[in-house]
Design a protein around this motif. Structure first.
Motif, PDB file in Angstrom:
ATOM      1  N   PRO A  12      -3.442  37.428 -51.339  1.00  0.00           N
ATOM      2  CA  PRO A  12      -3.205  36.938 -49.978  1.00  0.00           C
ATOM      3  C   PRO A  12      -4.443  37.150 -49.106  1.00  0.00           C
ATOM      4  O   PRO A  12      -5.219  38.088 -49.322  1.00  0.00           O
ATOM      5  CB  PRO A  12      -2.033  37.797 -49.496  1.00  0.00           C
ATOM      6  N   VAL A  13      -4.624  36.282 -48.133  1.00  0.00           N
ATOM      7  CA  VAL A  13      -5.781  36.379 -47.250  1.00  0.00           C
ATOM      8  C   VAL A  13      -5.731  37.685 -46.464  1.00  0.00           C
ATOM      9  O   VAL A  13      -4.759  37.975 -45.769  1.00  0.00           O
ATOM     10  CB  VAL A  13      -5.828  35.181 -46.272  1.00  0.00           C
ATOM     11  N   GLY A  14      -6.778  38.485 -46.612  1.00  0.00           N
ATOM     12  CA  GLY A  14      -6.872  39.736 -45.868  1.00  0.00           C
ATOM     13  C   GLY A  14      -5.962  40.839 -46.360  1.00  0.00           C
ATOM     14  O   GLY A  14      -5.859  41.886 -45.720  1.00  0.00           O
ATOM     15  N   GLY A  15      -5.301  40.635 -47.486  1.00  0.00           N
ATOM     16  CA  GLY A  15      -4.376  41.650 -47.992  1.00  0.00           C
ATOM     17  C   GLY A  15      -4.724  42.103 -49.398  1.00  0.00           C
ATOM     18  O   GLY A  15      -5.680  41.625 -50.013  1.00  0.00           O
ATOM     19  N   GLN A  16      -3.945  43.030 -49.900  1.00  0.00           N
ATOM     20  CA  GLN A  16      -4.125  43.541 -51.245  1.00  0.00           C
ATOM     21  C   GLN A  16      -3.488  42.587 -52.260  1.00  0.00           C
ATOM     22  O   GLN A  16      -2.493  41.929 -51.967  1.00  0.00           O
ATOM     23  CB  GLN A  16      -3.489  44.931 -51.373  1.00  0.00           C
TER      24      GLN A  16
END
Length: 210
Positions: free
Chosen positions: A151-155
């Protein structure tokens, strides 16, 4: 090639084809039955019975099942199809786990399988990037998949499945963190199949071929 040699060759080939035909016909007429053995476990209730059955007249393919209970309280669950002939399966027990309860981990050349005693269900264990998952087995030849989502900006998130069943992350459980207590093996190489306790023979490592 001389004439008598040709006749001999044709005769031998005919007998081989006939023997093969009789063998295949006999397989479907007699219909192999389930071969089974008991598997001891913590608490001893319900009864655990390992079952195997040949499903092909030529190729060494066997269906596996795990039966829970006895009499009118019988529940049968699938274990994955074995396409490699009769084999051995090591058994490791976990008396208790906060998430899974008492459980048994079975391991052969093809993979690892979790037997949850209280739920009376079987699971395929999947390992990926340090995470361990268990998906319920609801068919004899389940497919498995691992999908890593970023995911964008996530783990990154790992989604695992066995057949149509979503696999749960069991990385933090005792089953995932410890090898378990080896207490014997299911010896599918013998006939009939039998359970060999550790008191009779020590553990022999089974290496995965996957």
């Amino acid at each position: 090639m001389k004439k008598w040699q040709k006749i001999t060759l044709i005769g031998c080939s005919t007998w081989l084809v006939l023997a093969l035909f009789i063998g295949i016909a006999g397989f479907f007429v007699l219909r192999p039955t389930w071969d089974e053995c008991g598997v001891p476990h913590p608490g001893s209730t319900p009864d655990l019975i390992f079952m195997q059955k040949s499903i092909h007249p030529i190729i060494a393919e066997y269906e596996y099942k795990q039966r829970f209970g006895s009499g009118s309280n019988v529940v049968e669950r699938w274990l994955p199809l074995n396409c490699g002939g009769r084999t051995r399966m090591n058994a490791y027990r976990y008396p208790s786990d906060a998430m899974l309860g008492p459980a048994i981990r079975l391991q052969d050349h093809w993979g690892e399988y979790l037997v949850q005693i209280q739920e009376q269900k079987t699971y395929l264990i999947l390992r990926y990037n340090g995470r361990i998952f268990a998906g319920e087995i609801s068919e004899s030849s389940p497919r498995s998949s691992m999908l890593e989502i970023y995911p964008v900006g996530g783990q990154p998130v790992i989604q695992a499945s066995v057949g149509d069943n979503q696999a749960e992350d069991i990385t933090d459980t005792t089953v995932a963190q410890q090898p378990g207590e080896y207490f014997g093996r299911i010896d599918g190489e013998s006939y009939p199949v039998r359970f060999v306790p550790v008191s009779e023979e020590p553990e022999v490592e089974i290496k995965s071929i996957r």
